[in-house]
Design a protein around this motif. Structure first.
Motif, PDB file in Angstrom:
ATOM      1  N   ASP A 135       0.672  -1.133   0.181  1.00 18.87           N
ATOM      2  CA  ASP A 135      -0.113   0.511  -0.124  1.00 18.87           C
ATOM      3  C   ASP A 135       0.612   1.427  -0.365  1.00 18.87           C
ATOM      4  N   GLN A 136       1.956   0.753  -0.098  1.00 13.65           N
ATOM      5  CA  GLN A 136       2.738   2.293   0.113  1.00 13.65           C
ATOM      6  C   GLN A 136       2.956   2.808  -1.586  1.00 13.65           C
ATOM      7  N   VAL A 137       2.386   4.196  -2.128  1.00 14.88           N
ATOM      8  CA  VAL A 137       2.732   4.609  -3.368  1.00 14.88           C
ATOM      9  C   VAL A 137       3.964   5.251  -3.260  1.00 14.88           C
ATOM     10  N   ILE A 138       4.953   5.193  -4.607  1.00 15.97           N
ATOM     11  CA  ILE A 138       5.926   5.528  -5.193  1.00 15.97           C
ATOM     12  C   ILE A 138       6.475   6.122  -6.714  1.00 15.97           C
ATOM     13  N   LEU A 139       6.433   6.780  -6.732  1.00 15.33           N
ATOM     14  CA  LEU A 139       6.317   7.466  -8.007  1.00 15.33           C
ATOM     15  C   LEU A 139       7.952   6.752  -8.358  1.00 15.33           C
ATOM     16  N   ILE A 140       8.559   7.117 -10.412  1.00 16.55           N
ATOM     17  CA  ILE A 140       9.057   7.021 -10.131  1.00 16.55           C
ATOM     18  C   ILE A 140       9.665   7.619 -11.944  1.00 16.55           C
ATOM     19  N   THR A 141      10.332   7.704 -11.701  1.00 12.86           N
ATOM     20  CA  THR A 141      10.483   8.950 -13.743  1.00 12.86           C
ATOM     21  C   THR A 141      11.855   7.990 -14.004  1.00 12.86           C
ATOM     22  N   LEU A 174       2.671   1.368  -7.928  1.00 13.78           N
ATOM     23  CA  LEU A 174       3.575   2.868  -8.561  1.00 13.78           C
ATOM     24  C   LEU A 174       2.971   3.399  -9.648  1.00 13.78           C
ATOM     25  N   ILE A 175       3.666   4.787  -9.482  1.00 18.12           N
ATOM     26  CA  ILE A 175       3.318   5.500 -10.946  1.00 18.12           C
ATOM     27  C   ILE A 175       4.727   5.122 -11.542  1.00 18.12           C
ATOM     28  N   LEU A 176       4.541   5.068 -12.650  1.00 16.04           N
ATOM     29  CA  LEU A 176       5.704   4.809 -13.795  1.00 16.04           C
ATOM     30  C   LEU A 176       5.627   5.918 -14.877  1.00 16.04           C
ATOM     31  N   LEU A 177       5.839   6.538 -14.601  1.00 14.68           N
ATOM     32  CA  LEU A 177       6.805   7.846 -15.981  1.00 14.68           C
ATOM     33  C   LEU A 177       7.672   7.483 -17.060  1.00 14.68           C
ATOM     34  N   ASP A 178       7.846   8.108 -17.994  1.00 15.32           N
ATOM     35  CA  ASP A 178       8.544   7.437 -18.857  1.00 15.32           C
ATOM     36  C   ASP A 178       8.278   8.451 -20.514  1.00 15.32           C
ATOM     37  N   LYS A 179       8.035   9.173 -20.674  1.00 14.10           N
ATOM     38  CA  LYS A 179       8.586   9.135 -22.342  1.00 14.10           C
ATOM     39  C   LYS A 179       7.910   8.463 -23.226  1.00 14.10           C
ATOM     40  N   SER A 180       8.438   7.263 -22.674  1.00 17.46           N
ATOM     41  CA  SER A 180       8.483   6.247 -23.976  1.00 17.46           C
ATOM     42  C   SER A 180       7.310   4.882 -23.318  1.00 17.46           C
ATOM     43  N   ILE A 181       6.378   5.867 -24.264  1.00 15.30           N
ATOM     44  CA  ILE A 181       4.750   4.248 -23.257  1.00 15.30           C
ATOM     45  C   ILE A 181       4.992   3.056 -24.353  1.00 15.30           C
ATOM     46  N   PRO A 182       5.774   2.436 -25.243  1.00 24.26           N
ATOM     47  CA  PRO A 182       5.775   0.556 -25.595  1.00 24.26           C
ATOM     48  C   PRO A 182       6.787   0.915 -24.275  1.00 24.26           C
ATOM     49  N   LYS A 183       7.860   1.436 -23.829  1.00 19.75           N
ATOM     50  CA  LYS A 183       8.638   0.545 -23.224  1.00 19.75           C
ATOM     51  C   LYS A 183       7.669   0.569 -21.047  1.00 19.75           C
ATOM     52  N   LEU A 184       6.989   1.833 -21.119  1.00 21.88           N
ATOM     53  CA  LEU A 184       6.052   1.887 -19.766  1.00 21.88           C
ATOM     54  C   LEU A 184       5.535   0.374 -20.223  1.00 21.88           C
ATOM     55  N   GLU A 185       4.750   0.032 -20.890  1.00 18.79           N
ATOM     56  CA  GLU A 185       4.417  -1.452 -21.180  1.00 18.79           C
ATOM     57  C   GLU A 185       4.466  -2.002 -20.645  1.00 18.79           C
ATOM     58  N   LYS A 186       5.887  -2.549 -21.458  1.00 17.28           N
ATOM     59  CA  LYS A 186       6.783  -3.538 -21.535  1.00 17.28           C
ATOM     60  C   LYS A 186       7.189  -3.821 -19.889  1.00 17.28           C
ATOM     61  N   ILE A 187       6.879  -2.768 -19.088  1.00 16.41           N
ATOM     62  CA  ILE A 187       7.459  -2.715 -17.161  1.00 16.41           C
ATOM     63  C   ILE A 187       5.988  -3.674 -16.833  1.00 16.41           C
TER      64      ILE A 187
END
Length: 242
Positions: free
Chosen positions: A5-11, A32-45
């Motif tokens: 239940d810990q909320v962590i944002l990662i750039t 997790l809140i996952l930030l990146d400019k690449s949508i395909p890379k975000l989707e892979k993670i």
């Protein structure tokens, strides 16, 4: 599940180290809140985390260098509206195109690198501090480089940004220490077999490099209760022990 239940944002969550951190923290139950400019890379993670049985992360496509101050504020507002509070912020995004002599360093590359590596860290901290302060215990972690303490020739804007980032982390840690709510530390990964390292040293000997997964214990430590009270420190992953 120490981070349940810990909320962590990662750039830079779609990158090598950011993705490694995301998967390590998700295995401990973090949302997790996952930030990146690449949508395909975000989707892979995202797919890797879900396949491993981790909590479903939130994907937030975001261009750290190109976003306006209002867009940064909109991000903070969205986090607060959805979660109410935030327990962790990991700055893992990094920009390094190549080692370049100062005499031929392009102004555009200089500005872009500083925007991603330094200015984005400042802007995110500024807008997210009110949300982090709603948590009784929160952790901010910056990602630096061993070259910040021994500046290397040709490291250019990347080297300057890491030197400045470590100074920024120290200043922020001292400002927040009195409240006892938010700890601020800097992680130095050391020589890691990461995509960034391969890009800069395409012909390098990888046999001497640590695997990215070797950083999982130090990421967990920096965000779970084991690091409570630890602030203003530079944590070298190559010498880290629990």
């Amino acid at each position: 599940m120490p981070l349940n239940d810990q909320v962590i944002l990662i750039t830079g969550a779609g990158g090598g180290l950011g993705g490694t951190a995301a998967q390590a923290l998700a295995r401990q139950g973090a949302r997790l809140i996952l930030l990146d400019k690449s949508i395909p890379k975000l989707e892979k993670i995202y797919d890797a985390i879900v396949a491993a049985g981790g909590p479903e992360p939130v994907l937030y496509p975001f261009d750290l260098a190109g976003a306006s101050e209002q867009q940064y504020q909109d991000l903070a507002d969205a986090v607060e509206q959805r979660y109410g509070t935030l327990q962790g912020l990991l700055h893992s995004a990094a920009e390094l195109s190549a080692y370049t002599p100062i005499a031929v360093h392009k102004t555009q590359d200089w500005g872009h690198t500083l925007n991603v590596n330094l200015n984005a860290a400042f802007l995110l901290c500024r807008v997210l501090l009110p949300v982090l302060q709603k948590s009784p215990n929160a952790s901010i972690v910056f990602t630096s480089d061993s070259g910040a303490r021994v500046p290397r020739a040709y490291s250019g804007a990347y080297g300057v940004s890491k030197i400045a980032l470590e100074g920024f982390a120290k200043i922020l840690a001292e400002e927040l220490e009195a409240s006892g709510k938010i700890r601020v530390n800097t992680l130095v990964p050391g020589p890691i077999d990461s995509p960034l390292h391969k890009k800069v040293y395409p012909g390098g000997d990888k046999t001497q490099l640590a695997a990215m997964d070797s950083l999982a214990p130090v990421y967990r430590y920096l965000f779970d209760s084991a690091s409570l009270g630890v602030t203003g420190q530079i944590i070298d992953a190559q010498t880290f022990t629990l």
